[in-house]
Design a protein around this motif. Structure first.
Motif, PDB file in Angstrom:
ATOM      1  N   LEU A  21     -12.010   6.087 -12.770  1.00  0.00           N
ATOM      2  CA  LEU A  21     -12.872   5.187 -12.002  1.00  0.00           C
ATOM      3  C   LEU A  21     -12.182   3.827 -11.857  1.00  0.00           C
ATOM      4  O   LEU A  21     -11.709   3.254 -12.841  1.00  0.00           O
ATOM      5  N   VAL A  22     -12.142   3.320 -10.609  1.00  0.00           N
ATOM      6  CA  VAL A  22     -11.585   1.971 -10.424  1.00  0.00           C
ATOM      7  C   VAL A  22     -12.476   0.958 -11.122  1.00  0.00           C
ATOM      8  O   VAL A  22     -13.654   1.213 -11.399  1.00  0.00           O
ATOM      9  N   GLU A  23     -11.918  -0.223 -11.388  1.00  0.00           N
ATOM     10  CA  GLU A  23     -12.661  -1.270 -12.093  1.00  0.00           C
ATOM     11  C   GLU A  23     -12.643  -2.571 -11.275  1.00  0.00           C
ATOM     12  O   GLU A  23     -11.840  -2.743 -10.359  1.00  0.00           O
ATOM     13  N   ASN A  24     -13.552  -3.479 -11.651  1.00  0.00           N
ATOM     14  CA  ASN A  24     -13.591  -4.840 -11.080  1.00  0.00           C
ATOM     15  C   ASN A  24     -13.693  -4.840  -9.549  1.00  0.00           C
ATOM     16  O   ASN A  24     -12.964  -5.565  -8.859  1.00  0.00           O
ATOM     17  N   ILE A  25     -14.590  -4.017  -9.027  1.00  0.00           N
ATOM     18  CA  ILE A  25     -14.784  -4.003  -7.572  1.00  0.00           C
ATOM     19  C   ILE A  25     -15.383  -5.333  -7.122  1.00  0.00           C
ATOM     20  O   ILE A  25     -16.328  -5.853  -7.736  1.00  0.00           O
ATOM     21  N   THR A  40     -13.191  -7.641   3.017  1.00  0.00           N
ATOM     22  CA  THR A  40     -12.163  -6.969   2.226  1.00  0.00           C
ATOM     23  C   THR A  40     -12.712  -6.576   0.858  1.00  0.00           C
ATOM     24  O   THR A  40     -13.290  -7.405   0.148  1.00  0.00           O
ATOM     25  N   VAL A  41     -12.522  -5.298   0.493  1.00  0.00           N
ATOM     26  CA  VAL A  41     -12.892  -4.779  -0.825  1.00  0.00           C
ATOM     27  C   VAL A  41     -11.640  -4.784  -1.708  1.00  0.00           C
ATOM     28  O   VAL A  41     -10.555  -4.354  -1.272  1.00  0.00           O
ATOM     29  N   THR A  42     -11.787  -5.278  -2.914  1.00  0.00           N
ATOM     30  CA  THR A  42     -10.664  -5.254  -3.864  1.00  0.00           C
ATOM     31  C   THR A  42     -11.117  -4.575  -5.157  1.00  0.00           C
ATOM     32  O   THR A  42     -12.310  -4.528  -5.463  1.00  0.00           O
ATOM     33  N   TRP A  43     -10.163  -4.057  -5.935  1.00  0.00           N
ATOM     34  CA  TRP A  43     -10.471  -3.416  -7.217  1.00  0.00           C
ATOM     35  C   TRP A  43      -9.225  -3.400  -8.091  1.00  0.00           C
ATOM     36  O   TRP A  43      -8.117  -3.722  -7.635  1.00  0.00           O
ATOM     37  N   SER A  44      -9.435  -3.043  -9.332  1.00  0.00           N
ATOM     38  CA  SER A  44      -8.316  -2.824 -10.261  1.00  0.00           C
ATOM     39  C   SER A  44      -8.125  -1.325 -10.456  1.00  0.00           C
ATOM     40  O   SER A  44      -9.071  -0.528 -10.359  1.00  0.00           O
ATOM     41  N   LEU A  45      -6.887  -0.913 -10.761  1.00  0.00           N
ATOM     42  CA  LEU A  45      -6.582   0.508 -10.974  1.00  0.00           C
ATOM     43  C   LEU A  45      -7.369   1.062 -12.160  1.00  0.00           C
ATOM     44  O   LEU A  45      -7.654   0.341 -13.135  1.00  0.00           O
ATOM     45  N   PRO A  46      -7.717   2.338 -12.093  1.00  0.00           N
ATOM     46  CA  PRO A  46      -8.329   2.969 -13.273  1.00  0.00           C
ATOM     47  C   PRO A  46      -7.360   2.905 -14.455  1.00  0.00           C
ATOM     48  O   PRO A  46      -6.128   2.848 -14.290  1.00  0.00           O
ATOM     49  N   GLN A  47      -7.915   2.926 -15.664  1.00  0.00           N
ATOM     50  CA  GLN A  47      -7.041   2.914 -16.840  1.00  0.00           C
ATOM     51  C   GLN A  47      -6.144   4.153 -16.864  1.00  0.00           C
ATOM     52  O   GLN A  47      -4.994   4.091 -17.297  1.00  0.00           O
ATOM     53  N   ARG A  48      -6.698   5.266 -16.388  1.00  0.00           N
ATOM     54  CA  ARG A  48      -5.913   6.493 -16.288  1.00  0.00           C
ATOM     55  C   ARG A  48      -5.779   6.832 -14.803  1.00  0.00           C
ATOM     56  O   ARG A  48      -6.730   7.266 -14.165  1.00  0.00           O
ATOM     57  N   VAL A  77      -2.296   4.486  -3.584  1.00  0.00           N
ATOM     58  CA  VAL A  77      -2.374   3.895  -4.922  1.00  0.00           C
ATOM     59  C   VAL A  77      -1.447   2.696  -4.989  1.00  0.00           C
ATOM     60  O   VAL A  77      -0.303   2.736  -4.507  1.00  0.00           O
ATOM     61  N   GLY A  78      -1.929   1.616  -5.584  1.00  0.00           N
ATOM     62  CA  GLY A  78      -1.139   0.394  -5.685  1.00  0.00           C
ATOM     63  C   GLY A  78      -1.527  -0.642  -4.654  1.00  0.00           C
ATOM     64  O   GLY A  78      -1.241  -1.832  -4.827  1.00  0.00           O
ATOM     65  N   THR A  79      -2.178  -0.219  -3.588  1.00  0.00           N
ATOM     66  CA  THR A  79      -2.655  -1.183  -2.591  1.00  0.00           C
ATOM     67  C   THR A  79      -3.840  -1.961  -3.129  1.00  0.00           C
ATOM     68  O   THR A  79      -3.889  -3.197  -3.033  1.00  0.00           O
ATOM     69  N   ASN A  80      -4.795  -1.219  -3.682  1.00  0.00           N
ATOM     70  CA  ASN A  80      -5.920  -1.830  -4.406  1.00  0.00           C
ATOM     71  C   ASN A  80      -6.797  -2.736  -3.539  1.00  0.00           C
ATOM     72  O   ASN A  80      -7.453  -3.641  -4.048  1.00  0.00           O
ATOM     73  N   SER A 100     -11.857   7.708  -6.196  1.00  0.00           N
ATOM     74  CA  SER A 100     -10.464   8.077  -6.497  1.00  0.00           C
ATOM     75  C   SER A 100     -10.233   9.512  -6.037  1.00  0.00           C
ATOM     76  O   SER A 100     -11.149  10.346  -6.049  1.00  0.00           O
ATOM     77  N   GLN A 101      -9.003   9.810  -5.650  1.00  0.00           N
ATOM     78  CA  GLN A 101      -8.681  11.133  -5.134  1.00  0.00           C
ATOM     79  C   GLN A 101      -7.381  11.620  -5.757  1.00  0.00           C
ATOM     80  O   GLN A 101      -6.414  10.870  -5.865  1.00  0.00           O
ATOM     81  N   SER A 102      -7.397  12.897  -6.196  1.00  0.00           N
ATOM     82  CA  SER A 102      -6.181  13.526  -6.717  1.00  0.00           C
ATOM     83  C   SER A 102      -5.596  14.438  -5.636  1.00  0.00           C
ATOM     84  O   SER A 102      -6.135  14.516  -4.531  1.00  0.00           O
TER      85      SER A 102
END
Length: 429
Positions: A21-25, A40-48, A77-80, A100-102
């Motif tokens: 799960l992304v964080e800090n949306i 603009t939506v921003t977030w932090s990467l999931p811990q995993r 991934v990495g754009t965030n 998130s998508q695998s």
């Protein structure tokens, strides 16, 4: 497992449930219209995030977020960050979700953020038209700020035909930063526009639905302008300019009077006196104002903000009284003494603005020097009898000044004095 039976002792491995799960949306709404979102939506990467290949943004509602509208999908991934397009409908959505998508599929339980619709519309516009020209508007517009001004960067003012976003509009030239809640503009053509509209603008875009107020085109001007030149010298003006007020006089603070050159629109102008208060309707021009190249008298109505740009005009005619043919028939035959009829040619003008003639003797033909006054006669008179024994002294000329109700000429008509002296000869007793 064989054809007989399944093994009772299996091989095994531990199951590892990956949660990404992304964080800090964060999503600050930069669409300032009601029931619309954008920004603009921003977030932090999931811990995993080792298995994450992309992210997608949705607006969602309902249990299990089963009602959702895609805003942006396939974000690497990495754009965030990703954009929610301007004018995205707010209702019935309640949350913003980042999935998130695998390589296999998109997760079914996203990270979510409650939505908040920012309304940046101004409140209570006030606009009084202080531009007194017909089909022009101007003056000071004021407004109250939005309840939430945090996302507003500017206020942009237009004239519009209607109150809808799609209605034709014309920029007034006025844009004010957030925190400033008034502006001033003049001489804006009104055309077919009926409303003043204020669009709030964020870092993302201008509102699509403005706040409007109905325009009233105020018009006022002077009418029946009259100027009668009572300065009787060639090349000089003087006298009263009079007029009548017309239109929305309530908005007029004063009138301004000018002499203008070339055309009737006040080009190359020179103001006469100070502003004239409403109700006075007259300006007195002192004598000896040089005509120069001025051809018109123009009267402007003025509001608290500015003079109108199109005045009421009349042609300014330079009126002069020209006396000629001054002569003295000297009947006093003594040397150094004068007496007899002084005659001159008066202008034939039934509407003459001269009321009197001032007749004098002078040593300066320009009339600027000392004068020996002889008499003042009604205008139209063309002779004066001067009794004998008037000492000539240093005087060389006779002057006749025409005088109006305003002033006496500064440049008179003149005639040279010829002192006739007759002496008897060979007198015997």
């Amino acid at each position: 497992r064989s054809s007989l039976a399944e093994a009772t002792t299996p091989s095994s491995t531990a199951i590892n449930d990956t949660v990404s799960l992304v964080e800090n949306i964060a999503f600050p709404d930069d669409d300032l219209d009601a029931d619309e979102l954008g920004g603009t939506v921003t977030w932090s990467l999931p811990q995993r995030h080792g298995h994450v290949t992309a992210f997608s943004i949705y607006l969602v509602a309902g249990g299990g977020w089963n009602y959702k509208t895609a805003a942006r999908i396939g974000i690497p991934v990495g754009t965030n960050f990703g954009a929610v397009p301007i004018n995205t409908r707010y209702q019935p959505h309640t949350h913003l979700a980042v999935y998130s998508q695998s390589w296999l599929e998109e997760q079914t339980t996203p990270a979510v953020l409650p939505l908040s619709d920012v309304l940046g519309s101004v409140l209570q516009i006030t606009m009084l038209d202080d531009d007194l020209d017909p089909q022009e508007v101007g003056g000071r517009a004021t407004w109250l700020p939005p309840t939430d001004e945090a996302r507003v960067q500017e206020y942009v003012l237009y004239l519009t035909i209607g109150t809808l976003a799609r209605d034709p509009r014309s920029y007034t030239g006025s844009t004010e930063p957030a925190g400033v809640h008034n502006t001033f503009f003049m001489d804006i053509p009104k055309g077919n526009y009926h409303y003043l509209a204020i669009f709030s603008k964020s870092a993302l875009a201008e509102q699509s639905t403005p706040v409007t107020t109905l325009l009233a085109d105020v018009e006022a001007h002077a009418t029946s302008v009259v100027f009668e030149d009572l300065d009787l010298d060639t090349g000089d003006f003087g006298g009263d300019v009079t007029w009548q007020p017309d239109g929305d006089v309530l908005y007029v603070t004063h009138y301004a009077v000018y002499l203008a050159r070339t055309d009737a629109l006040g080009t190359a102008r020179s103001q006469l006196g100070a502003g004239v208060l409403v109700g006075t309707n007259m300006l007195s021009i002192e004598a000896d104002v040089a005509v120069q190249a001025y051809s018109h008298v123009v009267v402007y109505a003025a509001s608290a903000s500015a003079e109108q740009t199109t005045p009421t005009t009349i042609v300014a005619s330079d009126y002069a009284v020209l006396i000629s043919g001054i002569s003295l028939e000297d009947d006093d035959f003594d040397a150094g003494e004068l007496g007899g009829y002084i005659t001159w040619n008066s202008p034939v003008d039934p509407a003459s603005r001269a009321i009197e003639y001032n007749i004098s003797l002078t040593a300066d033909p320009s009339g600027a020097g000392a004068l020996d006054a002889l008499d003042i006669l009604p205008a139209g008179t063309n002779f004066l009898y001067m009794y004998p024994d008037v000492a000539l002294g240093i005087q060389t000329d006779i002057t006749v000044f025409a005088r109006s109700a305003l002033a006496e000429q500064t440049t008179p008509a003149t005639g040279s004095i010829v002192d006739l002296s007759v002496l008897a000869e060979q007198v015997a007793l």
